[in-house]
Design an enzyme around this catalytic site. Sequence first.
Site, PDB file in Angstrom:
ATOM      1  N   TYR A   1     -52.525   7.504 -24.009  1.00  0.00           N
ATOM      2  CA  TYR A   1     -53.867   8.933 -24.151  1.00  0.00           C
ATOM      3  C   TYR A   1     -52.607  10.290 -23.634  1.00  0.00           C
ATOM      4  O   TYR A   1     -53.391  10.795 -23.508  1.00  0.00           O
ATOM      5  CB  TYR A   1     -54.274   9.553 -22.461  1.00  0.00           C
ATOM      6  CG  TYR A   1     -54.333   8.829 -21.020  1.00  0.00           C
ATOM      7  CD1 TYR A   1     -52.808  10.292 -20.741  1.00  0.00           C
ATOM      8  CD2 TYR A   1     -54.137   7.880 -20.232  1.00  0.00           C
ATOM      9  CE1 TYR A   1     -52.474   9.815 -19.405  1.00  0.00           C
ATOM     10  CE2 TYR A   1     -54.101   7.573 -18.471  1.00  0.00           C
ATOM     11  CZ  TYR A   1     -52.591   8.643 -18.923  1.00  0.00           C
ATOM     12  OH  TYR A   1     -52.308   8.555 -17.143  1.00  0.00           O
TER      13      TYR A   1
ATOM     14  N   SER B   1     -55.868  20.823  -6.516  1.00  0.00           N
ATOM     15  CA  SER B   1     -54.606  21.992  -6.541  1.00  0.00           C
ATOM     16  C   SER B   1     -53.457  22.459  -7.357  1.00  0.00           C
ATOM     17  O   SER B   1     -53.205  21.989  -8.008  1.00  0.00           O
ATOM     18  CB  SER B   1     -54.314  22.143  -5.020  1.00  0.00           C
ATOM     19  OG  SER B   1     -53.238  21.281  -4.768  1.00  0.00           O
TER      20      SER B   1
ATOM     21  N   GLY C   1     -51.218  -0.110 -22.704  1.00  0.00           N
ATOM     22  CA  GLY C   1     -52.457   0.123 -21.955  1.00  0.00           C
ATOM     23  C   GLY C   1     -52.121  -0.726 -20.602  1.00  0.00           C
ATOM     24  O   GLY C   1     -51.406  -0.855 -20.129  1.00  0.00           O
ATOM     25  N   PRO C   2     -53.550  -1.291 -20.674  1.00  0.00           N
ATOM     26  CA  PRO C   2     -53.532  -1.987 -19.408  1.00  0.00           C
ATOM     27  C   PRO C   2     -53.000  -2.874 -19.423  1.00  0.00           C
ATOM     28  O   PRO C   2     -53.015  -3.715 -19.195  1.00  0.00           O
ATOM     29  CB  PRO C   2     -55.178  -1.936 -18.539  1.00  0.00           C
ATOM     30  CG  PRO C   2     -55.549  -2.358 -20.170  1.00  0.00           C
ATOM     31  CD  PRO C   2     -54.993  -0.952 -21.318  1.00  0.00           C
TER      32      PRO C   2
ATOM     33  N   LEU D   1     -43.996  -3.019 -12.871  1.00  0.00           N
ATOM     34  CA  LEU D   1     -43.705  -2.820 -14.092  1.00  0.00           C
ATOM     35  C   LEU D   1     -42.654  -3.071 -15.265  1.00  0.00           C
ATOM     36  O   LEU D   1     -41.434  -3.108 -15.101  1.00  0.00           O
ATOM     37  CB  LEU D   1     -44.519  -2.064 -15.418  1.00  0.00           C
ATOM     38  CG  LEU D   1     -46.199  -2.375 -15.993  1.00  0.00           C
ATOM     39  CD1 LEU D   1     -46.957  -0.914 -17.006  1.00  0.00           C
ATOM     40  CD2 LEU D   1     -46.398  -3.361 -15.860  1.00  0.00           C
TER      41      LEU D   1
ATOM     42  N   GLY E   1     -37.739   0.766 -10.289  1.00  0.00           N
ATOM     43  CA  GLY E   1     -37.799  -0.150 -11.278  1.00  0.00           C
ATOM     44  C   GLY E   1     -38.111  -1.071  -9.304  1.00  0.00           C
ATOM     45  O   GLY E   1     -37.404  -2.484 -10.229  1.00  0.00           O
ATOM     46  N   GLY E   2     -38.141  -0.941  -8.142  1.00  0.00           N
ATOM     47  CA  GLY E   2     -38.554  -2.062  -7.286  1.00  0.00           C
ATOM     48  C   GLY E   2     -40.027  -2.505  -7.413  1.00  0.00           C
ATOM     49  O   GLY E   2     -39.887  -2.855  -6.768  1.00  0.00           O
TER      50      GLY E   2
ATOM     51  N   PHE F   1     -52.971  10.011 -10.738  1.00  0.00           N
ATOM     52  CA  PHE F   1     -54.037   9.255  -9.540  1.00  0.00           C
ATOM     53  C   PHE F   1     -55.364  10.051 -10.249  1.00  0.00           C
ATOM     54  O   PHE F   1     -55.349  10.872 -11.016  1.00  0.00           O
ATOM     55  CB  PHE F   1     -54.613   9.687  -7.964  1.00  0.00           C
ATOM     56  CG  PHE F   1     -54.006  11.456  -7.782  1.00  0.00           C
ATOM     57  CD1 PHE F   1     -54.874  12.493  -8.340  1.00  0.00           C
ATOM     58  CD2 PHE F   1     -52.965  11.836  -7.932  1.00  0.00           C
ATOM     59  CE1 PHE F   1     -54.552  13.770  -7.736  1.00  0.00           C
ATOM     60  CE2 PHE F   1     -52.364  13.399  -7.654  1.00  0.00           C
ATOM     61  CZ  PHE F   1     -53.508  14.290  -8.114  1.00  0.00           C
TER      62      PHE F   1
END
Length: 289
Positions: free
Chosen positions: A154, A112, A196-197, A26, A22-23, A104
């Site tokens: 997705y 890995s 979405g974005p 969004l 929350g910091g 990411f």
Amino acid sequence: MYNQPMLRDDALKEKTIVVTGGGTGLGKAMSTYFLKLGANVVITSRKLDVLQKTAAEMEQETGGKVLAVSCDVRNNDEVENVLKEALKSFGEVHGLLNNAAGNFISPTERLSANAFSTIIDIVLKGTANCTLAFGKHWIKEKQAGTILNIVTTYAFTGSGYVVPSACAKGGVLAMTRSLAAEWGKYQIRTNAIAPGPFPTKGAWDRLLPGEMAKKFDFKNRVPLKRVGEHQELANLAAFMMSDFSSYINGEVITIDGGEWLQGAGQFNGLEAITPDMWDKLEQMIRSTK
Ligand code: HXC
Ligand code: NAP
């Protein structure tokens, strides 16, 4: 008008809502709107300094009450401590917004085992940790609760280059629908939002680093030709947290300007055809008997 607040001022009055992550980004936008609607908000994440700064800003902007508690959602003791601190400050908790995430971009073969696990641990297991802690509490106290999970589009389509995140968010979506059925009898509603974005520093630094932001402009993927405004998501999240949505349970609501369907429809790429080209194509097609 799409960046205007939607609900009436007291829509979340006397509710206490815990927002993981929350910091920033969004989570911060949704928390700020919850406060404006009268809720008390508990914001949590790993970085206490960021949380405290955000809490002070939000209190100043909204006049509401914000409690900042550091918590890595991967650590059960820390999650239990958030519940304890929230109860100590506000007496009851009514809503849990599972928003914290890690992600990411990477070709999957470069990951890995630990990289893969890290995302699953934050997104899927972190959501499970919080959901279990708050769900068990509500069941024990015979108190209603609302769980809202932030997934992605997705989660249902899958996506290359973010495979651990897609697996984790897909798992969160399955958890959402499963618990809606199982915990409905306890008056615990479980829903999800698939955004979405919506540009944020956290997501853009990790998903569109450097030149990527220009080369892979999300606007071009969205039929409405724009990215989302934080208030648009906050409006939906506040509605889903409020009693106005009290018969909605087990739903995932997409808010993406049509982005995922644009990618899915077989002929949607024909948008690139100009009117002149359509004239020629139409002639060719009509001449085929
Ligand atoms: C390959 C990587 C990597 C990279 C980290 N790793 N970054 N592997 N490519 N770019 C590997 C590390 O080498 C390590 O594996 C493992 O991942 C864990 O890395 P740590 O840095 O130790 O993890 P940690 O400190 O826990 O940090 C977690 C994090 C970080 C996810 C890596 O980015 C983070 O804190 N993120 C939080 C915020 C965030 O991600 N926000 C974006 C949400 S956006 P080894 O094997 O070396 O030990 C989102 C949007 C979806 O979800 C849709 C948008 C449109
Ligand atoms: P963000 O600002 O990076 O938010 C992620 C938050 O999660 C941060 O506040 C981070 O804080 C917290 N966090 C990360 N790991 C944590 C952990 N182990 N324990 C506790 N908290 C942790 O990015 P955002 O864009 O606002 O993303 C918010 C949510 O929206 C995520 O669920 C994301 O998947 C989803 N989403 C975003 C988009 C978009 O376009 N932005 C699209 C679809 C879905 P700390 O670093 O302090 O822990």
